[in-house]
Design an enzyme around this catalytic site. Structure first.
Site, short mmCIF file in Angstrom:
data_model
loop_
_atom_site.label_atom_id
_atom_site.label_comp_id
_atom_site.label_asym_id
_atom_site.label_seq_id
_atom_site.Cartn_x
_atom_site.Cartn_y
_atom_site.Cartn_z
N CYS A 118 24.69 -59.23 -30.11
CA CYS A 118 25.22 -57.90 -30.37
C CYS A 118 24.48 -56.71 -29.84
O CYS A 118 24.33 -55.70 -30.20
CB CYS A 118 25.40 -57.68 -31.87
SG CYS A 118 24.06 -58.16 -32.60
N GLY A 119 24.03 -56.95 -28.71
CA GLY A 119 23.42 -55.85 -27.82
C GLY A 119 21.93 -55.45 -28.76
O GLY A 119 21.20 -56.26 -29.06
#
Lengths: 352, 129
Positions: A118-119
């Site tokens: 998720c970054g």
């Protein structure tokens, strides 16, 4: 001349084989075979499918997360209504959950996600937590961490020098049970006076590309149900905003709506059947739970948005890589065919 | 003034039921309370128990609630609890199993005790249905 993996035929090394050569040996100019390239292209294609699917799943879940927030509104609104009403009637309320004490120790509830990909989502909130711990240390205030979420748990478990009170995990869609577990822990820490303040660190969902890491003071509660951040900036619960996904000009956007303000026209003087302190003792924990649940829901929405964006970039990168590899593949294929034609021509020449 | 009571039955994660009713019966820490049209404004702590709602159109139904509160003002009734289960959605066997599970718990364990009371409320709701 052959096209096996170890042949050294091409005069000019292509970018890919230049890398390969530096890996394998400085003597050979190694070239990846057509089959290897084809395998790589297939693998990148599969990766692209997976990242695309993950993005769509995250997008669907963001909607669900938003619906959960909307469903939870009647509860918070009704609670805030009643708290407001009680405050209108009473001046001095002294309930354990609202007691302000000189702060010697703070509990930091850090909300992270359960999964990666998720970054920078998990890293950002952990960085914020480290920042806060640094600030507290400078002020000479002790702290302990309540870590919520597998990612945060893993981080703090690897660092035993950070005092952690509890490790908690959340389910894929935050439930009242999850909020309750956190509330119970935090409640007992505060009421037993083991800590004098509880701060909630979570990621607020601003838009599909932006989120804010915020620190809210969870305890002591303000009797009116105000929501304060660490700098003492308080927002009246009546003005609190909830996010809402809508479409604007065909694009998905996030808007924030104000929670329904209690109208003074309808505020009757409620008769308390029990002692006001007993009532608050029953109500404030409910309010605490709903605050925590909201934070979990916002955090989840931010995580999903971050995942959507990360997976979208990954998909774009996969498309680029596939293009590069395809060009390489075609060049090699053509070189091979040219080589074979040259062989045939040379052979024909020799015979003639 | 509306003809009937405007009622909201709210759980922590959703609005369980809202509509018009003629009579509400709930259990507070001081005992059962019945709300009819024109009731005086009231705020009371609700304990784990069964809430009975009599409506004009849909008949009456029961719900098992967790601890929470009930507020009445201007013929608007809000019942709030962490958990609310409509009697028709409760599985009798599951509820009874939960009661058996919690009935051996330590009387000082407040979490288990409130889980027990909640399980008992669910059984009562399903049996009276």
């Amino acid at each position: 001349m052959s096209s096996t993996m170890w042949a050294t035929t091409s005069a000019k090394p292509t970018p890919l084989s230049a890398k390969a050569s530096s890996r394998r040996s400085s003597l050979y100019i190694v070239r990846c075979s057509l089959r290897d390239l084809r395998d790589r292209i297939d693998s990148v294609k599969n990766t692209q499918k997976i990242t695309e699917a993950m993005k769509l799943v995250a997008a669907a879940k963001v909607r669900r997360a938003q619906e959960a927030v909307v469903s939870g509104r009647p509860f918070s609104e009704a609670l805030v209504d009643v708290l407001f009403n009680i405050n209108e009637q009473l001046d001095d309320i002294d309930v354990p959950l609202t007691r302000v004490r000189p702060v010697k120790k703070v509990a930091l509830v850090v909300v992270t996600g359960e999964r990666g990909l998720c970054g920078a989502f998990n890293n950002n909130i952990i960085k914020k937590a480290e920042e806060r711990m640094g600030q507290l240390k400078q002020l000479g205030i002790e702290y302990t961490v309540v870590s919520v979420g597998k990612k945060g748990n893993a981080y703090f478990q690897r660092r035993p020098y950070i005092p952690v009170d509890r490790f908690l995990e959340s389910s894929s869609l935050p439930t009242t049970k999850d909020a309750q577990a956190i509330a119970d822990d935090v409640f007992s820490l505060f009421v037993s006076e083991e800590v004098d303040k509880v701060e909630l660190l979570y990621t607020k969902f601003v838009s599909l590309v932006k989120s804010d890491q915020v620190i809210h003071t969870l305890l002591p509660l303000s009797p009116k149900g105000e929501i304060c951040d660490v700098n003492g900036v308080c927002v009246d619960a009546a003005e609190d905003e909830l996010f809402r996904l809508t479409t604007k000009e065909g694009k998905l956007t996030v808007e924030r709506d104000i929670v329904r303000t209690p109208t003074t026209t309808f505020s009757a003087i409620l008769q308390f059947e029990q002692d006001p302190v007993q009532i608050l003792d029953a109500l404030l924990p409910l309010y605490l739970n709903s605050q925590i649940l909201r934070a979990l829901q916002e955090s989840l929405a931010s995580e999903l948005a971050a995942r959507m964006s990360a997976m979208s970039s990954a998909t774009d990168n996969a498309v680029e890589l596939k293009k590069t590899l395809s060009i390489l593949y075609n060049r090699q294929r053509q070189a091979k065919i040219t080589g074979e034609i040259l062989e045939i021509v040379a052979g024909a020449d020799a015979l003639a | 003034m509306p003809e009937q009571l405007q009622v909201e039955l709210v759980a922590a994660d959703r609005l369980v039921w809202s509509g018009e009713a003629t009579r509400i019966i709930a259990r507070t820490s001081e005992g059962d309370v019945g709300i009819l049209r024109g009731h005086a404004p009231l705020l009371s702590v609700m304990i784990e128990g069964v809430v009975e709602i009599d409506t004009a159109d849909e008949g009456s139904f029961l719900a098992a609630v967790d601890a929470g509160f009930i507020s009445v003002a201007n013929d608007r009734v809000s019942l709030l609890a962490e958990h609310v289960d409509l009697a028709e959605h409760i599985d009798a066997d599951e509820a009874r199993a939960a009661v058996r599970k919690y009935s051996d718990s330590d009387p000082d364990d407040s979490a288990a005790q409130s889980a027990l009371r909640r399980a008992e409320a669910r059984v009562r709701a399903v049996e009276r249905r």
